[in-house]
Design an enzyme around this catalytic site. Sequence first.
Site, PDB file in Angstrom:
ATOM      1  N   THR A 157       0.871  -1.190   0.000  1.00  7.60           N
ATOM      2  CA  THR A 157       0.000   0.000   0.000  1.00  7.60           C
ATOM      3  C   THR A 157       0.904   1.235   0.000  1.00  7.60           C
ATOM      4  O   THR A 157       1.399   1.642  -1.043  1.00  7.60           O
ATOM      5  CB  THR A 157      -0.967   0.000   1.205  1.00  7.60           C
TER       6      THR A 157
ATOM      7  N   LYS B 272       4.178  -6.952   3.927  1.00  2.44           N
ATOM      8  CA  LYS B 272       3.897  -5.556   3.633  1.00  2.44           C
ATOM      9  C   LYS B 272       3.533  -4.867   4.930  1.00  2.44           C
ATOM     10  O   LYS B 272       3.031  -5.479   5.880  1.00  2.44           O
ATOM     11  CB  LYS B 272       2.774  -5.407   2.609  1.00  2.44           C
TER      12      LYS B 272
ATOM     13  N   THR C 180      -1.427  -2.830  10.369  1.00  5.73           N
ATOM     14  CA  THR C 180      -1.702  -3.020   8.946  1.00  5.73           C
ATOM     15  C   THR C 180      -0.478  -3.660   8.378  1.00  5.73           C
ATOM     16  O   THR C 180       0.365  -3.023   7.805  1.00  5.73           O
ATOM     17  CB  THR C 180      -1.961  -1.731   8.176  1.00  5.73           C
TER      18      THR C 180
ATOM     19  N   GLU D 214       5.904   4.832   7.399  1.00  6.70           N
ATOM     20  CA  GLU D 214       5.543   5.940   6.518  1.00  6.70           C
ATOM     21  C   GLU D 214       6.347   7.193   6.838  1.00  6.70           C
ATOM     22  O   GLU D 214       6.306   7.716   7.952  1.00  6.70           O
ATOM     23  CB  GLU D 214       4.044   6.222   6.638  1.00  6.70           C
TER      24      GLU D 214
ATOM     25  N   ASN E 177      -0.459  10.498   5.471  1.00  6.99           N
ATOM     26  CA  ASN E 177      -1.736  10.089   6.046  1.00  6.99           C
ATOM     27  C   ASN E 177      -2.821  11.142   5.919  1.00  6.99           C
ATOM     28  O   ASN E 177      -4.006  10.807   5.873  1.00  6.99           O
ATOM     29  CB  ASN E 177      -1.527   9.692   7.512  1.00  6.99           C
TER      30      ASN E 177
ATOM     31  N   THR F 291      -6.864  10.825  -0.901  1.00  7.08           N
ATOM     32  CA  THR F 291      -7.003  11.830  -1.954  1.00  7.08           C
ATOM     33  C   THR F 291      -5.788  11.893  -2.842  1.00  7.08           C
ATOM     34  O   THR F 291      -5.783  12.565  -3.837  1.00  7.08           O
ATOM     35  CB  THR F 291      -7.255  13.211  -1.337  1.00  7.08           C
TER      36      THR F 291
END
Length: 406
Positions: A156, A182, A193, A279, A401, A406
């Site tokens: 992702t 992942k 996640t 991230e 995040n 979007t």
Amino acid sequence: MSKIGMIQHIEQGSVTLPKGFHAGGLHCGLKRKRKDLGWLYSEQPAVAAAVYTTNAYQAAPLLVTKDSIAVEQKLQGVLVNSAYANACTGQPGLDDAYDMRRLIAEKWGVPEHLVAVSSTGVIGERIPMDKLKAGIAQAVQPEHQGVEHFEEAILTTDTCTKHYAVQLEVDGRVVTIGGAAKGSGMIHPNMATMLAFITTDACVEQTYLLQALREVTDQSFNMITVDGDTSTNDMVLVLANGQAIHHPLSPPHPDWDLFKTGLAVVSRELAKQIARDGEGATRLIEVQVKGAPSEQVAKAVGKAIIGSNLVKTAVYGKDPNWGRIVCAIGYSGQVFNPEQVQVKIGPVTVVDQGLPVPFNEAEASAALGEETVTIEVNLNQGDGKATAWGCDLTYDYIKINALYRT
């Protein structure tokens, strides 16, 4: 190739390195451009064991996978989609997950209960099943085969694929353990996640495979954190197809501990890769806790430090603010004597016997700028020890995040 005792790390090893496993992936339109549908397949039914997220909201694919494993404790393949988590989607989402299972089982020509499904992505939106069905229809085409396609399809917000493999000997035969994973955000102890798929050609009894998986998960995947969020979709799945052909592994077997260590090495290295790829992260943080009254105390202290946003931002800024580390130890909820605690940032001692000591700021700051930042805590109150992993917290984490949908 490097050795860890009698265990060999295989460079560029993957989840398909063990005998009899194949994988592939493709782009079916769930994402704009990147691959979004992957599969892992064993030539014969494999003994299966899995652990799942502790989040009360468990995504539909987890329920279907549990249902599959419950029949024979075996699986022959798993289908994974990214972009859509298929979580909080009610009965329609559960129906979609069962449709995924049925469609790929028909394509492979295997019973439905020998297939697991897994999803990762946005919560609360149903998978566009027309696109997914079109992707499954192409799954057998040669151009979509290859482990690199699978590793890409399950990602992702990850910035890189994650894989690791080792080899060892059982009854004089080479046994391979490989994995793919992942995970980048919504990563927190007790699963996040995070999806991990581990394969082996070892022959292992299911009861003991599950027992070993639970033990190594507690020392690997459950010891990482990126942002303190625990996801709805986490799963670690292990498949053992027995193609190495040796006497079945169980605790009385002389090579049982070696096999379990190999499984732990693969799990730990995948977990570290997930933490490093947090991230927006720029550095991996490794917190080593020792001298604790018990292993559980050491784990709790390590998790508290690695989960502290103040510690994570201090690492990003290369600021040796040891007070943030001590603060996290203090609110870990564990009983210890603060007057006996020692803290090191890299090789630099910043706290000893619970009090600050003079140290070279530049040297400590340099330690915080290393690719892997090591924080060592010695409680000096026992033999318990544990290691936890995480990453720094950067401006990019907020950007990624804030704009996720979007």
